[in-house]
Design a protein around this motif. Structure first.
Motif, PDB file in Angstrom:
ATOM      1  N   GLN A 119       0.350   4.851 -13.144  1.00  0.00           N
ATOM      2  CA  GLN A 119       1.462   5.498 -13.141  1.00  0.00           C
ATOM      3  C   GLN A 119       1.541   6.233 -12.149  1.00  0.00           C
ATOM      4  O   GLN A 119       2.699   6.837 -11.838  1.00  0.00           O
ATOM      5  CB  GLN A 119       2.551   5.951 -14.236  1.00  0.00           C
ATOM      6  N   VAL A 120       1.008   5.925 -10.641  1.00  0.00           N
ATOM      7  CA  VAL A 120       1.284   6.826  -9.204  1.00  0.00           C
ATOM      8  C   VAL A 120       3.387   6.894  -8.830  1.00  0.00           C
ATOM      9  O   VAL A 120       4.086   5.899  -8.776  1.00  0.00           O
ATOM     10  CB  VAL A 120       0.547   5.714  -8.339  1.00  0.00           C
ATOM     11  N   GLU A 121       3.157   7.696  -9.030  1.00  0.00           N
ATOM     12  CA  GLU A 121       4.275   8.173  -7.962  1.00  0.00           C
ATOM     13  C   GLU A 121       4.502   6.881  -6.565  1.00  0.00           C
ATOM     14  O   GLU A 121       5.957   6.872  -5.679  1.00  0.00           O
ATOM     15  CB  GLU A 121       5.379   9.468  -7.654  1.00  0.00           C
ATOM     16  N   GLY A 122       3.473   6.641  -5.832  1.00  0.00           N
ATOM     17  CA  GLY A 122       3.842   6.486  -4.366  1.00  0.00           C
ATOM     18  C   GLY A 122       2.847   5.418  -3.968  1.00  0.00           C
ATOM     19  O   GLY A 122       1.354   5.901  -5.178  1.00  0.00           O
ATOM     20  N   ILE A 123       1.995   4.387  -3.329  1.00  0.00           N
ATOM     21  CA  ILE A 123       1.144   4.224  -2.743  1.00  0.00           C
ATOM     22  C   ILE A 123       1.026   3.775  -1.003  1.00  0.00           C
ATOM     23  O   ILE A 123       2.354   3.432  -1.144  1.00  0.00           O
ATOM     24  CB  ILE A 123       0.392   2.620  -3.418  1.00  0.00           C
ATOM     25  N   LEU A 124       0.043   4.292  -0.567  1.00  0.00           N
ATOM     26  CA  LEU A 124      -0.323   4.836   1.016  1.00  0.00           C
ATOM     27  C   LEU A 124      -1.452   3.607   0.740  1.00  0.00           C
ATOM     28  O   LEU A 124      -2.399   3.906   0.191  1.00  0.00           O
ATOM     29  CB  LEU A 124      -0.725   5.288   1.009  1.00  0.00           C
ATOM     30  N   VAL A 125      -1.186   2.264   1.833  1.00  0.00           N
ATOM     31  CA  VAL A 125      -2.277   1.220   1.907  1.00  0.00           C
ATOM     32  C   VAL A 125      -2.772   1.044   3.905  1.00  0.00           C
ATOM     33  O   VAL A 125      -1.900   0.866   4.717  1.00  0.00           O
ATOM     34  CB  VAL A 125      -1.661  -0.285   1.052  1.00  0.00           C
ATOM     35  N   SER A 126      -4.046   1.542   3.642  1.00  0.00           N
ATOM     36  CA  SER A 126      -4.246   0.984   4.970  1.00  0.00           C
ATOM     37  C   SER A 126      -4.837  -1.229   3.925  1.00  0.00           C
ATOM     38  O   SER A 126      -5.748  -0.664   3.484  1.00  0.00           O
ATOM     39  CB  SER A 126      -5.233   0.942   5.865  1.00  0.00           C
ATOM     40  N   LEU A 127      -4.353  -1.863   5.250  1.00  0.00           N
ATOM     41  CA  LEU A 127      -4.957  -3.167   4.759  1.00  0.00           C
ATOM     42  C   LEU A 127      -6.929  -3.980   5.009  1.00  0.00           C
ATOM     43  O   LEU A 127      -7.335  -3.457   5.814  1.00  0.00           O
ATOM     44  CB  LEU A 127      -3.854  -4.729   4.703  1.00  0.00           C
ATOM     45  N   ALA A 128      -7.000  -4.322   3.566  1.00  0.00           N
ATOM     46  CA  ALA A 128      -7.889  -5.123   4.169  1.00  0.00           C
ATOM     47  C   ALA A 128      -8.138  -5.671   4.690  1.00  0.00           C
ATOM     48  O   ALA A 128      -6.971  -6.676   5.058  1.00  0.00           O
ATOM     49  CB  ALA A 128      -8.743  -6.021   2.267  1.00  0.00           C
ATOM     50  N   ARG A 129      -9.233  -6.723   6.111  1.00  0.00           N
ATOM     51  CA  ARG A 129      -9.809  -7.075   6.702  1.00  0.00           C
ATOM     52  C   ARG A 129      -9.216  -8.746   6.631  1.00  0.00           C
ATOM     53  O   ARG A 129      -8.539  -9.896   7.454  1.00  0.00           O
ATOM     54  CB  ARG A 129     -11.155  -7.597   7.851  1.00  0.00           C
ATOM     55  N   THR A 130      -9.103  -9.179   5.178  1.00  0.00           N
ATOM     56  CA  THR A 130      -9.192 -10.549   4.473  1.00  0.00           C
ATOM     57  C   THR A 130      -7.534 -10.573   3.797  1.00  0.00           C
ATOM     58  O   THR A 130      -7.597 -12.334   3.245  1.00  0.00           O
ATOM     59  CB  THR A 130      -9.766 -10.845   3.452  1.00  0.00           C
ATOM     60  N   THR A 131      -6.604  -9.791   3.739  1.00  0.00           N
ATOM     61  CA  THR A 131      -5.290  -9.586   3.911  1.00  0.00           C
ATOM     62  C   THR A 131      -4.702 -10.155   4.543  1.00  0.00           C
ATOM     63  O   THR A 131      -4.567  -9.973   5.799  1.00  0.00           O
ATOM     64  CB  THR A 131      -5.105  -8.306   3.362  1.00  0.00           C
ATOM     65  N   ARG A 132      -3.765 -12.064   3.789  1.00  0.00           N
ATOM     66  CA  ARG A 132      -2.978 -12.685   4.883  1.00  0.00           C
ATOM     67  C   ARG A 132      -1.757 -12.857   4.018  1.00  0.00           C
ATOM     68  O   ARG A 132      -0.926 -13.590   5.269  1.00  0.00           O
ATOM     69  CB  ARG A 132      -3.632 -13.871   5.328  1.00  0.00           C
ATOM     70  N   ASP A 133      -1.708 -11.820   3.327  1.00  0.00           N
ATOM     71  CA  ASP A 133       0.039 -11.964   3.038  1.00  0.00           C
ATOM     72  C   ASP A 133       0.106 -10.498   1.809  1.00  0.00           C
ATOM     73  O   ASP A 133      -0.501  -9.804   1.385  1.00  0.00           O
ATOM     74  CB  ASP A 133       0.073 -13.544   1.572  1.00  0.00           C
ATOM     75  N   VAL A 148       4.481   2.546   1.619  1.00  0.00           N
ATOM     76  CA  VAL A 148       4.075   2.948   2.928  1.00  0.00           C
ATOM     77  C   VAL A 148       2.414   2.225   3.645  1.00  0.00           C
ATOM     78  O   VAL A 148       1.231   2.925   2.992  1.00  0.00           O
ATOM     79  CB  VAL A 148       4.099   4.952   2.958  1.00  0.00           C
ATOM     80  N   PHE A 149       2.807   1.265   4.354  1.00  0.00           N
ATOM     81  CA  PHE A 149       1.818   0.851   4.480  1.00  0.00           C
ATOM     82  C   PHE A 149       0.795   2.415   6.689  1.00  0.00           C
ATOM     83  O   PHE A 149       1.731   2.508   7.255  1.00  0.00           O
ATOM     84  CB  PHE A 149       1.759   0.252   5.714  1.00  0.00           C
ATOM     85  N   GLU A 299      -5.699  13.235  11.389  1.00  0.00           N
ATOM     86  CA  GLU A 299      -5.263  13.192  11.164  1.00  0.00           C
ATOM     87  C   GLU A 299      -3.202  13.260  10.970  1.00  0.00           C
ATOM     88  O   GLU A 299      -2.855  13.272   9.628  1.00  0.00           O
ATOM     89  CB  GLU A 299      -5.538  15.230  10.024  1.00  0.00           C
ATOM     90  N   GLN A 300      -2.697  13.196  11.777  1.00  0.00           N
ATOM     91  CA  GLN A 300      -1.892  12.868  11.972  1.00  0.00           C
ATOM     92  C   GLN A 300      -0.549  12.165  11.391  1.00  0.00           C
ATOM     93  O   GLN A 300      -0.295  11.590  10.805  1.00  0.00           O
ATOM     94  CB  GLN A 300      -1.059  12.980  13.767  1.00  0.00           C
ATOM     95  N   MET A 301      -1.780  10.943  11.218  1.00  0.00           N
ATOM     96  CA  MET A 301      -1.615   9.637  10.908  1.00  0.00           C
ATOM     97  C   MET A 301      -1.548   9.337   9.036  1.00  0.00           C
ATOM     98  O   MET A 301      -0.077   9.427   8.697  1.00  0.00           O
ATOM     99  CB  MET A 301      -2.722   8.049  11.306  1.00  0.00           C
ATOM    100  N   GLY A 302      -2.259  10.435   8.533  1.00  0.00           N
ATOM    101  CA  GLY A 302      -2.765  10.702   7.252  1.00  0.00           C
ATOM    102  C   GLY A 302      -1.252  11.328   6.359  1.00  0.00           C
ATOM    103  O   GLY A 302      -1.178  11.378   5.958  1.00  0.00           O
ATOM    104  N   GLN A 303      -1.066  13.311   7.393  1.00  0.00           N
ATOM    105  CA  GLN A 303       0.176  12.934   7.561  1.00  0.00           C
ATOM    106  C   GLN A 303       1.026  12.754   7.389  1.00  0.00           C
ATOM    107  O   GLN A 303       2.054  12.822   6.169  1.00  0.00           O
ATOM    108  CB  GLN A 303      -0.062  14.668   8.776  1.00  0.00           C
ATOM    109  N   SER A 304       1.594  11.877   8.283  1.00  0.00           N
ATOM    110  CA  SER A 304       3.021  11.190   8.658  1.00  0.00           C
ATOM    111  C   SER A 304       3.329  10.350   7.188  1.00  0.00           C
ATOM    112  O   SER A 304       4.202  10.602   7.658  1.00  0.00           O
ATOM    113  CB  SER A 304       3.102  10.544   9.854  1.00  0.00           C
ATOM    114  N   ALA A 305       1.982   9.659   6.823  1.00  0.00           N
ATOM    115  CA  ALA A 305       1.829   8.700   6.465  1.00  0.00           C
ATOM    116  C   ALA A 305       2.558   9.362   4.636  1.00  0.00           C
ATOM    117  O   ALA A 305       3.956   8.832   3.968  1.00  0.00           O
ATOM    118  CB  ALA A 305       0.905   7.771   5.913  1.00  0.00           C
ATOM    119  N   VAL A 306       2.356  10.594   3.952  1.00  0.00           N
ATOM    120  CA  VAL A 306       2.727  11.256   3.306  1.00  0.00           C
ATOM    121  C   VAL A 306       3.845  11.069   3.103  1.00  0.00           C
ATOM    122  O   VAL A 306       4.840  11.589   2.516  1.00  0.00           O
ATOM    123  CB  VAL A 306       1.727  12.783   3.006  1.00  0.00           C
ATOM    124  N   ARG A 307       4.361  12.038   4.913  1.00  0.00           N
ATOM    125  CA  ARG A 307       5.595  12.964   4.641  1.00  0.00           C
ATOM    126  C   ARG A 307       7.125  11.516   4.767  1.00  0.00           C
ATOM    127  O   ARG A 307       8.185  11.571   3.915  1.00  0.00           O
ATOM    128  CB  ARG A 307       5.684  13.213   6.167  1.00  0.00           C
TER     129      ARG A 307
END
Length: 340
Positions: A119-133, A148-149, A299-307
């Protein structure tokens, strides 16, 4: 044998009072007498009672959990992105749950189910190399959970994301190699359905076109960006009748493999073959020679994703339009690419 954890019901039963009275006493509610509070707190301490903050949060409609999915935590890139995520998330009152997909889309799907069950309130994700859809992420959106990707996104998706200007990074790297006098510049590229590899390749092509250099398919090696791929790719390039005089790699891992193979074949870097990678992994400044690379402001990328997640959460009922934050790349020039 470990003793079962005491619950609020256990406290209430032993004290002969209601569960709601115990709950209010533990939260220091003014309607409960000091004498009752003291009894409850004393017994809670004796029984090593630990409050279930998650359950309490869920009763209030909040879990205070933020889910994060990364392809792996090898090297320093994703480690530093996660550090940036945790810094901002903690200040905002969130705990972070981290999952690894191990570059496997099937594992990524399981990660999504795990985080939804928590029951997370949000999901941040960087895709796996094999993800195509995008199908396994539709469930997240249908439940109204902010998604947020970062770094890796499927090409063409209109989603909220924080990315680097990878095309500019590829362009800067290749232009730098051309400025060093290199004219046959090879390229290690990754799967083109992912934005990062497609755009880094486009930047490489941009620089070649700008300087009137031909695009030669025999000098482009598509792979999974591992050290082993770098070794194989370099072997393939060196077997050509006219080998390259430089390599721009879309990953530091494959470029360090190329360096190993060049050393094995007694070739000099950068005099015989100049090298440039991408991501500024820690090992790039430890190799001999040190490797030129592109810094991605992890680090800036991670911080920006949360914001971005926090903005989406605030505007959840206002038809939040997907936003994309693009960070500028920094080319870090080191000995592997500098001639003369």
């Amino acid at each position: 044998m470990a003793r079962a954890k005491a619950s609020i019901s256990d406290l209430a039963k032993q004290l002969g009072i209601s569960v709601s009275t115990v709950s209010r006493a533990l939260s220091n509610h003014p309607s409960i007498s000091d004498a009752t509070k003291k009894k409850v707190w004393k017994l809670a301490k004796e029984l090593h009672y630990q409050p279930n903050h998650l359950a309490a949060g869920l009763r209030k409609g909040r879990s205070n959990l933020l889910g994060v999915i990364v392809p792996h935590i090898d090297g320093h890139f994703f480690t530093l992105v996660v550090k940036g995520i945790e810094t901002v998330a903690t200040k905002a009152g969130f705990n972070v749950l981290i999952c690894q997909s191990n570059e496997d889309v099937a594992h990524e799907r399981k990660n999504i189910e795990t985080l939804l069950s928590a029951q997370v309130e949000g999901i941040l994700v960087s895709l796996a190399r094999t993800t195509r859809d995008f199908r396994h992420f539709e469930k997240v959106e249908k439940q109204g959970i902010p998604l947020v990707f970062f770094d890796r996104v499927l090409d063409g998706l209109n989603v909220s994301a924080v990315v680097l200007d990878d095309r500019e990074g590829g362009y800067q790297s290749t232009k730098h190699l051309i400025a060093q006098g290199c004219r046959r510049i090879a390229h290690f590229g990754g799967p083109l359905h992912l934005n990062i590899y497609k755009n880094r390749r486009l930047g490489y092509l941009d620089a070649l076109h700008e300087h009137g250099l031909p695009v030669e398919e025999e000098l482009i090696f598509h792979c999974d960006m591992t050290v082993e791929d770098g070794v194989r790719g370099m072997q393939q390039f060196l077997a050509l009748p006219h080998p390259p005089d430089a390599v721009f790699s879309a990953s530091d891992f494959s470029v360090v493999g190329a360096l190993q193979e060049l050393k094995r074949q007694k070739l000099r870097v950068p005099q015989d073959v100049a090298l440039a990678g991408f991501s500024n992994e820690t090992f790039t400044s430890l190799t001999e020679p040190m490797l030129t690379s592109v810094d991605q402001h992890c680090e800036q990328m991670g911080q920006s994703a949360v914001r971005l997640f926090l903005e989406m959460r605030e505007e959840r009922d206002q038809n939040f339009a997907p936003r994309r934050i693009v960070l500028p790349p920094d080319l870090l020039v080191r000995d592997s690419s500098v001639r003369g």
